[in-house]
Design an enzyme around this catalytic site. Structure first.
Site, PDB file in Angstrom:
ATOM      1  N   TRP A 154       1.159  -1.442   0.125  1.00 50.12           N
ATOM      2  CA  TRP A 154      -0.366   0.042  -0.330  1.00 50.12           C
ATOM      3  C   TRP A 154       0.853   1.282   0.321  1.00 50.12           C
ATOM      4  O   TRP A 154       1.610   1.435   1.432  1.00 50.12           O
ATOM      5  CB  TRP A 154      -0.810  -0.014   1.119  1.00 50.12           C
ATOM      6  CG  TRP A 154      -1.604  -1.296   1.680  1.00 50.12           C
ATOM      7  CD1 TRP A 154      -2.956  -1.455   0.360  1.00 50.12           C
ATOM      8  CD2 TRP A 154      -1.677  -2.389   1.785  1.00 50.12           C
ATOM      9  NE1 TRP A 154      -3.253  -2.494   1.171  1.00 50.12           N
ATOM     10  CE2 TRP A 154      -2.963  -2.972   1.987  1.00 50.12           C
ATOM     11  CE3 TRP A 154      -0.734  -2.479   3.126  1.00 50.12           C
ATOM     12  CZ2 TRP A 154      -2.392  -4.351   2.143  1.00 50.12           C
ATOM     13  CZ3 TRP A 154      -0.433  -4.091   3.234  1.00 50.12           C
ATOM     14  CH2 TRP A 154      -1.597  -5.206   3.140  1.00 50.12           C
ATOM     15  N   HIS A 175      -6.839   1.764   3.376  1.00 50.61           N
ATOM     16  CA  HIS A 175      -7.864   0.253   3.237  1.00 50.61           C
ATOM     17  C   HIS A 175      -8.860   0.689   4.672  1.00 50.61           C
ATOM     18  O   HIS A 175      -8.488   1.255   5.458  1.00 50.61           O
ATOM     19  CB  HIS A 175      -6.963  -0.983   2.986  1.00 50.61           C
ATOM     20  CG  HIS A 175      -6.412  -1.518   4.209  1.00 50.61           C
ATOM     21  ND1 HIS A 175      -5.267  -2.457   4.276  1.00 50.61           N
ATOM     22  CD2 HIS A 175      -5.769  -1.109   5.133  1.00 50.61           C
ATOM     23  CE1 HIS A 175      -5.099  -2.356   4.874  1.00 50.61           C
ATOM     24  NE2 HIS A 175      -4.409  -1.810   5.135  1.00 50.61           N
ATOM     25  N   ARG A 201      -4.539   6.187  -1.675  1.00 52.30           N
ATOM     26  CA  ARG A 201      -2.897   5.545  -2.448  1.00 52.30           C
ATOM     27  C   ARG A 201      -2.695   6.270  -2.681  1.00 52.30           C
ATOM     28  O   ARG A 201      -3.373   7.393  -4.194  1.00 52.30           O
ATOM     29  CB  ARG A 201      -3.224   4.026  -3.299  1.00 52.30           C
ATOM     30  CG  ARG A 201      -4.416   2.781  -2.117  1.00 52.30           C
ATOM     31  CD  ARG A 201      -3.506   1.854  -1.770  1.00 52.30           C
ATOM     32  NE  ARG A 201      -4.261   1.263  -1.445  1.00 52.30           N
ATOM     33  CZ  ARG A 201      -5.423  -0.178  -1.578  1.00 52.30           C
ATOM     34  NH1 ARG A 201      -4.605  -0.682  -2.830  1.00 52.30           N
ATOM     35  NH2 ARG A 201      -5.919  -0.193  -0.948  1.00 52.30           N
ATOM     36  N   GLN A 215     -13.886   1.178  -1.188  1.00 50.28           N
ATOM     37  CA  GLN A 215     -13.784  -0.034  -0.373  1.00 50.28           C
ATOM     38  C   GLN A 215     -14.775   0.154   0.526  1.00 50.28           C
ATOM     39  O   GLN A 215     -14.924   0.461   1.299  1.00 50.28           O
ATOM     40  CB  GLN A 215     -12.735  -0.488   0.822  1.00 50.28           C
ATOM     41  CG  GLN A 215     -11.232  -0.737  -0.359  1.00 50.28           C
ATOM     42  CD  GLN A 215     -10.210  -0.407   0.382  1.00 50.28           C
ATOM     43  OE1 GLN A 215      -9.916  -1.276   1.123  1.00 50.28           O
ATOM     44  NE2 GLN A 215      -9.339  -1.986  -0.442  1.00 50.28           N
ATOM     45  N   VAL A 258      -4.888 -12.025   7.355  1.00 47.61           N
ATOM     46  CA  VAL A 258      -5.757 -13.211   7.386  1.00 47.61           C
ATOM     47  C   VAL A 258      -4.320 -14.254   6.703  1.00 47.61           C
ATOM     48  O   VAL A 258      -3.068 -14.801   6.440  1.00 47.61           O
ATOM     49  CB  VAL A 258      -6.858 -12.898   6.353  1.00 47.61           C
ATOM     50  CG1 VAL A 258      -7.629 -12.033   6.673  1.00 47.61           C
ATOM     51  CG2 VAL A 258      -5.964 -12.593   4.928  1.00 47.61           C
ATOM     52  N   ALA A 312     -13.190 -11.819   7.252  1.00 44.37           N
ATOM     53  CA  ALA A 312     -12.965 -10.574   6.700  1.00 44.37           C
ATOM     54  C   ALA A 312     -13.085 -10.506   5.193  1.00 44.37           C
ATOM     55  O   ALA A 312     -11.812 -11.487   4.678  1.00 44.37           O
ATOM     56  CB  ALA A 312     -11.490 -10.043   7.448  1.00 44.37           C
TER      57      ALA A 312
HETATM   58  N1  PHE Z   1      -7.602  -4.737   3.259  1.00 40.52           N
HETATM   59  C1  PHE Z   1      -6.990  -5.218   2.094  1.00 40.52           C
HETATM   60  C2  PHE Z   1      -6.694  -4.058  -0.150  1.00 40.52           C
HETATM   61  O1  PHE Z   1      -7.023  -3.462   0.145  1.00 40.52           O
HETATM   62  C3  PHE Z   1      -8.299  -6.037   1.563  1.00 40.52           C
HETATM   63  C4  PHE Z   1      -8.495  -7.242   2.068  1.00 40.52           C
HETATM   64  C5  PHE Z   1      -9.523  -7.140   3.068  1.00 40.52           C
HETATM   65  C6  PHE Z   1      -7.828  -8.942   2.167  1.00 40.52           C
HETATM   66  C7  PHE Z   1     -10.019  -7.907   4.172  1.00 40.52           C
HETATM   67  C8  PHE Z   1      -7.767  -9.247   3.060  1.00 40.52           C
HETATM   68  C9  PHE Z   1      -8.626  -9.274   3.877  1.00 40.52           C
HETATM   69  O2  PHE Z   1      -5.743  -5.262  -0.301  1.00 40.52           O
END
Ligand code: PHE
Length: 344
Positions: A154, A175, A201, A215, A258, A312
């Protein structure tokens, strides 16, 4: 003047002053009704001698005819006036209407509401969080310590916030995932939330990238939640959002917060999986990143990771209408060109 002459001039003068049909009816009853002076006079003729009767009878009958015809004439005049007045109130129903200029919701707002409604129906609550965020939530609480190479996933807009103890790293959230620890810190399991919002971003802008976009995050934590729940929930979402005969595909992906991490794709609804321009000839369209919440993330907010598990996910909002309507440039969403916006 004879009584009948007197009656005539009085009756005609009153008639002339009458302005509505109700008054006119009262006039008729008074001058021509059964109890009127004229009717009484005509009745009384019988008691007169033949000669008197002829003369008085002729006069009374003449007056009766005169009053009757005057009455009819007045009635016609009043009725016509009434009709003309009513016509004034008419409006022409065949005229074209004046168009109402109605506003509308931005396609991104519409999409967020649609996604939110689907997850509400699946038992999730919609919550929102701050766009200016601490490093602590955007990265550290998500198992991304300072110096972790995954931070490069990011590109971040940093800002320095001075406190008494020195500089604290602040940023524009990259995010919506920082809302995972924020929500869990404040609630005990079970947790079921979706979080729509803006993210930022630090990237060059092109047809598929913007430095600001939206998002929707999702988080479910409870006892006994498995990857099957993640798949079932997201599959049901795709079915409701994109249509009932979509197939879903999950593949491994990596996100530090995750384990395991997955990416979800659905079969292309244009070519039905055969390969076309929309899906880049692969037959599949990626729509989100997801996974089982990492035990480190649960422990950090005080959840017992032996007892609780969760999933998630995070999806890009603009991508959804882009895919659905074949919009080829994300910049359209933020250019405020009404010719674009009015199509939704
Ligand atoms: N936050 C991640 C992204 O912006 C997406 C994501 C959210 C992945 C939750 C896994 C669990 O790329």
């Amino acid at each position: 003047m004879s009584p009948l002459d007197e009656l005539q001039s009085k009756a005609l003068a009153e008639l002339a002053a009458i302005a509505d049909l109700k008054e006119l009816e009262a006039w008729r009853v008074f001058y021509l009704g059964k109890k009127s002076q004229l009717t009484q006079t005509l009745r009384g003729l019988a008691s007169l001698s033949v000669d008197d009767r002829r003369q008085a009878g002729a006069q009374a009958n003449q007056l009766k005819l005169l009053l009757e015809s005057s009455f009819e004439e007045k009635k016609k005049t009043l009725q016509q006036a009434q009709l003309a007045a009513a016509r004034q109130e008419y409006f022409d129903v065949t005229l074209a209407g004046r168009p109402l200029t109605l506003g509308r919701l931005h396609p991104v707002t519409q999409t967020i509401r649609e996604i939110g409604a689907i997850f509400s129906g699946l038992g999730f609550q919609v919550v929102e969080g701050p766009e200016v965020e601490w490093d602590r939530y955007n990265f550290e609480a998500l198992n991304i310590p300072p110096g972790h190479p995954a931070r490069d996933m990011w590109s971040t807009f940093w800002m320095d916030y001075k406190t008494e103890s020195g500089q604290t790293p602040m940023l524009l959230r990259t995010h919506t995932s920082p809302m995972q620890p924020r929500v869990m810190e404040k609630t005990k399991p079970p947790v079921r939330v979706v979080v729509p919002g803006k993210v930022y971003r630090y990237e060059a802008t092109d047809a598929t990238h913007e430095s600001q976009f939206h998002q929707v995050e999702g988080l479910a934590v409870d006892e006994g939640i498995t990857l099957a729940d993640l798949k079932g929930t997201l599959y049901e979402f795709a079915r409701r959002f994109f249509g009932s005969d979509r197939k879903a595909r999950f593949r491994c992906d990596y996100f530090p917060f995750v384990e395991p991490g997955v990416e979800m794709a659905i079969d292309c609804w244009v070519c039905k999986g055969a390969g076309c321009r929309l899906c880049g000839n692969s037959g599949w369209i990626e729509i989100l990143g997801a996974g089982m919440v990492h035990p480190h993330v649960l422990e950090r907010v005080g959840y017992d990771s032996n007892k609780y598990t969760g999933f998630a996910f995070g999806m890009g909002v603009e991508r959804m209408p882009m895919l659905k309507y074949g919009i080829d440039d994300i910049r359209h969403f933020f250019a405020n060109d009404l010719r674009f916006l009015r199509q939704f």
